[in-house]
Design a protein around this motif. Structure first.
Motif, PDB file in Angstrom:
ATOM      1  N   TYR A  85     -18.647  22.494 -23.625  1.00  0.00           N
ATOM      2  CA  TYR A  85     -18.182  22.337 -22.754  1.00  0.00           C
ATOM      3  C   TYR A  85     -19.053  22.171 -21.337  1.00  0.00           C
ATOM      4  N   ALA A  86     -18.680  21.449 -20.521  1.00  0.00           N
ATOM      5  CA  ALA A  86     -19.291  21.218 -19.201  1.00  0.00           C
ATOM      6  C   ALA A  86     -18.348  21.462 -17.947  1.00  0.00           C
ATOM      7  N   SER A  87     -19.051  21.665 -16.961  1.00  0.00           N
ATOM      8  CA  SER A  87     -18.515  22.030 -15.750  1.00  0.00           C
ATOM      9  C   SER A  87     -19.184  21.586 -14.340  1.00  0.00           C
ATOM     10  N   MET A  88     -18.551  20.905 -13.426  1.00  0.00           N
ATOM     11  CA  MET A  88     -19.173  20.843 -11.980  1.00  0.00           C
ATOM     12  C   MET A  88     -18.734  22.086 -11.158  1.00  0.00           C
ATOM     13  N   LEU A  89     -19.785  23.071 -10.691  1.00  0.00           N
ATOM     14  CA  LEU A  89     -19.258  24.106 -10.061  1.00  0.00           C
ATOM     15  C   LEU A  89     -19.363  23.823  -8.564  1.00  0.00           C
ATOM     16  N   ASP A  90     -18.394  24.852  -7.944  1.00  0.00           N
ATOM     17  CA  ASP A  90     -18.525  24.891  -6.589  1.00  0.00           C
ATOM     18  C   ASP A  90     -19.933  24.984  -5.872  1.00  0.00           C
ATOM     19  N   SER A  91     -20.763  25.553  -6.623  1.00  0.00           N
ATOM     20  CA  SER A  91     -22.097  25.661  -5.895  1.00  0.00           C
ATOM     21  C   SER A  91     -22.979  24.357  -5.830  1.00  0.00           C
ATOM     22  N   GLY A  92     -22.289  23.357  -6.556  1.00  0.00           N
ATOM     23  CA  GLY A  92     -23.120  22.275  -6.759  1.00  0.00           C
ATOM     24  C   GLY A  92     -23.936  22.313  -7.899  1.00  0.00           C
ATOM     25  N   ASN A  93     -23.804  23.187  -8.833  1.00  0.00           N
ATOM     26  CA  ASN A  93     -24.576  23.287 -10.224  1.00  0.00           C
ATOM     27  C   ASN A  93     -23.666  22.566 -11.386  1.00  0.00           C
ATOM     28  N   PHE A  94     -24.464  21.815 -11.959  1.00  0.00           N
ATOM     29  CA  PHE A  94     -23.637  21.228 -13.004  1.00  0.00           C
ATOM     30  C   PHE A  94     -24.185  21.997 -14.442  1.00  0.00           C
ATOM     31  N   VAL A  95     -23.191  22.534 -15.081  1.00  0.00           N
ATOM     32  CA  VAL A  95     -23.696  23.548 -16.285  1.00  0.00           C
ATOM     33  C   VAL A  95     -23.041  22.788 -17.601  1.00  0.00           C
ATOM     34  N   LEU A  96     -23.799  23.255 -18.782  1.00  0.00           N
ATOM     35  CA  LEU A  96     -23.195  22.940 -19.901  1.00  0.00           C
ATOM     36  C   LEU A  96     -23.223  24.440 -20.696  1.00  0.00           C
ATOM     37  N   TYR A  97     -21.916  24.665 -21.417  1.00  0.00           N
ATOM     38  CA  TYR A  97     -21.632  26.069 -22.050  1.00  0.00           C
ATOM     39  C   TYR A  97     -21.750  25.671 -23.520  1.00  0.00           C
ATOM     40  N   ASP A  98     -21.957  26.693 -24.273  1.00  0.00           N
ATOM     41  CA  ASP A  98     -21.891  26.640 -25.840  1.00  0.00           C
ATOM     42  C   ASP A  98     -20.280  26.927 -26.122  1.00  0.00           C
ATOM     43  N   LEU A  99     -20.256  27.080 -27.425  1.00  0.00           N
ATOM     44  CA  LEU A  99     -18.875  27.479 -27.786  1.00  0.00           C
ATOM     45  C   LEU A  99     -18.293  28.686 -27.238  1.00  0.00           C
ATOM     46  N   TYR A 100     -19.378  29.788 -27.109  1.00  0.00           N
ATOM     47  CA  TYR A 100     -18.732  31.047 -26.486  1.00  0.00           C
ATOM     48  C   TYR A 100     -18.641  31.093 -24.856  1.00  0.00           C
ATOM     49  N   LYS A 101     -19.010  29.812 -24.344  1.00  0.00           N
ATOM     50  CA  LYS A 101     -18.986  29.750 -22.567  1.00  0.00           C
ATOM     51  C   LYS A 101     -20.244  30.539 -22.066  1.00  0.00           C
ATOM     52  N   SER A 102     -21.414  30.364 -22.947  1.00  0.00           N
ATOM     53  CA  SER A 102     -22.420  30.997 -22.110  1.00  0.00           C
ATOM     54  C   SER A 102     -23.300  29.853 -21.728  1.00  0.00           C
ATOM     55  N   ALA A 131     -17.905  33.147 -13.875  1.00  0.00           N
ATOM     56  CA  ALA A 131     -16.583  33.283 -14.122  1.00  0.00           C
ATOM     57  C   ALA A 131     -16.074  31.899 -13.733  1.00  0.00           C
ATOM     58  N   GLN A 132     -16.557  31.064 -13.181  1.00  0.00           N
ATOM     59  CA  GLN A 132     -16.016  29.668 -12.670  1.00  0.00           C
ATOM     60  C   GLN A 132     -15.683  28.670 -13.765  1.00  0.00           C
ATOM     61  N   PRO A 133     -16.228  28.625 -14.984  1.00  0.00           N
ATOM     62  CA  PRO A 133     -16.023  27.422 -15.694  1.00  0.00           C
ATOM     63  C   PRO A 133     -14.664  27.123 -16.287  1.00  0.00           C
ATOM     64  N   ASP A 134     -13.580  28.049 -16.383  1.00  0.00           N
ATOM     65  CA  ASP A 134     -12.639  27.657 -16.955  1.00  0.00           C
ATOM     66  C   ASP A 134     -11.577  26.834 -15.810  1.00  0.00           C
ATOM     67  N   ALA A 135     -11.945  27.043 -14.567  1.00  0.00           N
ATOM     68  CA  ALA A 135     -11.294  26.067 -13.730  1.00  0.00           C
ATOM     69  C   ALA A 135     -11.405  24.819 -13.858  1.00  0.00           C
ATOM     70  N   ASN A 136     -12.476  24.402 -14.238  1.00  0.00           N
ATOM     71  CA  ASN A 136     -12.622  22.853 -14.209  1.00  0.00           C
ATOM     72  C   ASN A 136     -13.498  22.378 -15.471  1.00  0.00           C
ATOM     73  N   MET A 137     -12.947  22.569 -16.496  1.00  0.00           N
ATOM     74  CA  MET A 137     -13.406  22.394 -18.121  1.00  0.00           C
ATOM     75  C   MET A 137     -13.610  21.161 -18.146  1.00  0.00           C
ATOM     76  N   ILE A 138     -14.686  20.612 -18.874  1.00  0.00           N
ATOM     77  CA  ILE A 138     -14.994  19.238 -19.236  1.00  0.00           C
ATOM     78  C   ILE A 138     -15.387  19.107 -20.691  1.00  0.00           C
ATOM     79  N   GLY A 139     -14.358  18.337 -21.456  1.00  0.00           N
ATOM     80  CA  GLY A 139     -14.417  18.859 -23.011  1.00  0.00           C
ATOM     81  C   GLY A 139     -15.267  17.773 -23.699  1.00  0.00           C
ATOM     82  N   LEU A 140     -15.892  17.921 -24.942  1.00  0.00           N
ATOM     83  CA  LEU A 140     -16.429  16.637 -25.650  1.00  0.00           C
ATOM     84  C   LEU A 140     -15.542  15.338 -25.638  1.00  0.00           C
ATOM     85  N   GLY A 141     -16.430  14.405 -25.571  1.00  0.00           N
ATOM     86  CA  GLY A 141     -15.532  12.969 -25.570  1.00  0.00           C
ATOM     87  C   GLY A 141     -15.217  12.522 -24.167  1.00  0.00           C
ATOM     88  N   ALA A 142     -15.438  13.383 -23.257  1.00  0.00           N
ATOM     89  CA  ALA A 142     -15.159  12.846 -22.002  1.00  0.00           C
ATOM     90  C   ALA A 142     -16.216  11.754 -21.418  1.00  0.00           C
TER      91      ALA A 142
END
Length: 783
Positions: free
Chosen positions: A122-139, A23-34
């Protein structure tokens, strides 16, 4: 009942953790090109709470990429990318490009450090300390939690078969000396790195065997460290429980550089600064950590702190790194009729124990009997008497530890009488019989020299050999190395009398060896040429490869120096040489595999030329010296002919060295050579990789195809490159690019050959390859 409640609670914690992660990614989304930079903003991407950051952090004089706890002292690092690669410079950048995380170096070279199974959006640094990458559907398609280094965080699990690998030191996050493995049998076990993972190597475990599919979990809310089943619904065993959690705190479990597993908590003040507390540690006495001290040394607590000491008659390999092991500073005696010549050997005792496996174990009445048994045994270097048992050991000894006064055992170590007398303060003179024997030997030897001229020549060579040996010792050839020392008998036994030959070179043969009852394999290079040739080969290889550390260079594990015997022990490359793959197989290797091998070789040469402290010219790049490991990764071997350049030096004068067919033209012109000779050799090898044939082939139906370099350029000029691959399906653009790059590499004039970094970028398609001029038509000079 309590056990059932704990299991239900664990299931609830895991479920809420995973839901939060989704549920967290939208709060701290990193887009392509960053993009991130080491020394200018932005240097990192932060989690929404600013507790965690992903990006560049300083290490030594350079930078690494990883995840750390913000506000902690010295930025406590919890995950490191590419931890065994060289540190990055301040001119590097990290970009979220083409669905991957890619490092870009100063010259434009790209290296992928995070490559998800499909392109990320997309990418996101989560508050759990987990760095994640998402596909176009945010999975989620990739997450750092699935690839731990030395730490797991709250909500993270260590799955069956995975492991934590300690850092090398508190300030060096390279892979260290210990690892903690979640075994498939359900047991969580700590071992020294590079051990056989046998019971004798284990120094801590949870004792939870016979529980397959068990995993280690650090709960997100309570901070408990648990062993649970695959679904996380049943607790197998609690490992550690912290004190009641402070609101807003977080927990981490880390395998320290000293081999101890610890549970930490981090609480944060109003300014975001972290206060760290140690909640639990697996081992109270670090001397219980096997491998805490290196070979032939033992651990003892001094004022409550563990320290490493050498066995009697041994000294530290590196005085600045006392955990790196010790080497013998005396020469052993001879064996006479199967027994040790005890006239120059004595035994000394010490209160230490040993967890190594003895080669001899039997009851004996008195400890003096054990002492005498080892003294007469040629294979015995140490013995331990623990009433009523005597255990005898060969070198090297791995797991020594001082014993307490309550443990009734005595260790005996074999050393020379001269050393034992110095230690005891005895300064008695040599007996007259010894002096007389030496005098008579000298007179007889002098008479032989005067009588026979050939003996004089032999004496001359022996003196040169001794001079080289003295230089080896006085210049500190071995100083600074943390390599394992082997005895000749140990290597002879490992290779079964050197009867399984893997290959043969100009200075000796390479044999296959095995240790740990066939669980691990090595390659033993036995230098057979005596006097200065063999000594120079040995010193060159030790000096050169001792300065290198790269995944595309064959790793040196240890060495043996006994009298005139010189042996080097390397990692075993199970898939043989590139020459075997290209020229001896019944079919051509897969095109993609050949491309990958070519890039591996190029990366290895690039490291030697531009990324070492001093540039190294290998001087003998050829398929026979390019070996393939179990993953078919290519590695450069055989540095016996290599040449080191001084920091300000770009060229050097040296006699011709290398293998005909791969030697650059300047070798035959008696002019100073540079790193460009390796680039020429690589060009020839690259043509052989692409065409799967030797650079010189007789008995062909078309005489014009005999010399591969000339034929390749003729096909290039006539736009008939398909002749080189005879209808094989290849990636056309890559194929043409590799042929063109090879033709640039084999230019007769060194100035026309591009530097290795440019060659690498051309091969990877980062920059375009211009049309090459015709190489020299004097290829036949060296054939």
């Amino acid at each position: 009942m309590a056990f059932f409640i704990e299991a239900v609670y664990l299931s609830f914690l895991l479920a809420t953790t995973f839901e939060a992660a989704k549920a967290q990614p939208d709060a701290n989304m990193i887009g392509l090109g960053a993009t991130l930079y080491p020394s200018t903003q932005p240097t990192a991407w932060y989690s929404p709470s600013k507790r965690f950051a992903f990006g560049f952090f300083p290490e030594g004089s350079g930078f690494r990429v990883g995840i750390w706890i913000v506000g902690s002292a010295n930025n406590v690092t919890v995950w490191t990318a590419q931890r065994d690669d060289p540190a990055l410079s301040s001119s590097s950048t990290l970009g979220f490009i083409d669905g991957k995380l890619q490092l870009k170096y100063e010259q434009g070279q790209l290296q992928t450090i995070v490559d998800p199974p499909k392109p990320a959006s997309y990418a996101s640094m989560l508050d759990s300390g987990n760095f994640v990458l998402y596909d176009l559907y945010k999975s989620i398609i990739w997450e750092s939690f699935m690839f731990p280094t030395d730490t797991i965080l709250g909500g993270q699990a260590l799955d069956p078969g995975k492991e934590l690998i300690s850092s090398l030191s508190p300030i060096d996050h390279s892979s260290g000396r210990f690892h903690l493995k979640m075994q498939y049998d359900g047991n969580l076990v700590a071992y020294p790195a590079n051990s056989a993972e046998d019971s004798v190597d284990s120094y801590w475990n949870t004792g939870t065997m016979n529980n397959p599919k068990t995993k280690l979990i650090l709960t997100n809310v309570t901070g408990k460290l648990l062993l649970a089943d695959a679904n996380g619904t049943s607790v197998i065993k609690p490992v550690a429980s912290p004190l009641p959690r402070v609101n807003g705190s977080l927990h981490r479990a880390t395998l320290g550089y000293d081999g101890n597993l610890r549970l930490f908590s981090h609480s944060f003040d109003a300014e975001g600064k972290s206060n760290m507390s140690t909640e639990w540690e697996a081992i109270a006495d670090l001397c219980d950590v096997k491998g805490f001290c290196g070979y032939n040394s033992y651990c003892s607590r001094i004022d409550g702190e563990p320290q490493c000491f050498c066995m009697p008659g041994y000294s530290f390999t590196d005085l600045n790194e006392t955990s790196g092991g010790c080497e013998r500073n005396f020469t052993g005696s001879k064996c006479i009729l199967g027994k040790e010549d005890a006239s120059h050997i004595n035994m000394t005792s010490l209160n230490v124990g040993c967890d190594d496996r003895p080669y001899f174990l039997a009851p004996m009445g008195e400890k003096e009997d054990c002492n005498h048994s080892c003294l007469e045994d040629c294979d015995c270097d140490a013995a331990i008497y623990s009433e009523p048992t005597c255990s005898k050991y060969k070198l090297p000894l791995k797991y020594l530890k001082s014993t307490t006064s309550t443990v009734s055992s005595t260790a005996f170590f074999k050393l020379s009488i001269d050393i034992s007398r110095n230690q005891d303060g005895d300064t008695q003179k040599q007996p007259w019989s010894t002096i007389l024997a030496l005098s008579l030997s000298f007179v007889a030897y002098s008479c032989i020299i005067l009588a026979v001229f050939t003996i004089f020549i032999f004496k001359f060579h022996i003196m040169k050999y001794r001079k080289l040996l003295f230089e080896t010792r006085t210049t500190g050839l071995i100083k600074g190395f943390t390599l394992r020392t082997y005895t000749y008998n140990e290597l002879k036994k490992a290779t079964r009398g050197f009867n399984q030959e893997l290959g043969k070179g100009g200075f000796g043969a390479v044999h296959k060896g095995t240790f740990d009852r066939g669980r691990s394999f090595v390659a033993v290079k036995r230098l057979e040429k005596v006097v200065e040739e063999g000594e120079r080969e040995f010193r060159a290889e030790m000096r050169v490869i001792g300065r290198t550390r790269h995944r595309n260079l064959v790793r040196l594990l240890g060495y043996c120096i006994e009298g005139s015997k010189r042996l080097l022990v390397y990692e075993y490359m199970s898939n043989g040489s590139l020459a075997d793959l290209l020229f001896k197989g019944q079919w051509r290797p897969n095109w993609d595999d050949r491309v990958r091998i070519a890039l591996d070789v190029a990366r290895g040469i690039l490291y030697l030329h531009e990324e070492c402290e001093s540039a190294i010219i290998h001087c003998d790049i050829k398929p026979q010296n390019l070996l393939l490991d179990e993953s078919w990764r290519a590695k450069i071997s055989d540095f016996g002919l290599a040449k080191l350049l001084m920091p300000e030096q770009t060229r050097t004068n040296t006699h011709a060295r290398g293998t005909r067919g791969y030697m650059a033209p300047e070798w035959f012109k008696n002019i100073p050579i540079s790193v460009k000779v390796d680039i020429y050799s690589f060009g020839i090898v690259l043509l052989e990789i692409v065409c799967c044939r030797k650079n010189l082939a007789y008995n062909l139906s078309r005489p014009e195809e005999t010399l591969l370099p000339a034929w390749a350029y003729n096909c290039f000029e006539a736009n008939e490159l398909d002749k080189l691959i005879r209808g094989e399906e290849v990636d056309r653009r890559t194929f043409e690019r590799m042929i063109t790059v090879a033709l640039w590499c084999i230019q007769d004039e060194p100035a026309l050959r591009f530097p290795m970094k440019t060659v690498m970028m051309m091969l990877e398609g980062i920059i375009d390859v211009p049309i090459p001029p015709c190489p020299s038509d004097e290829f036949s000079v060296q054939y």
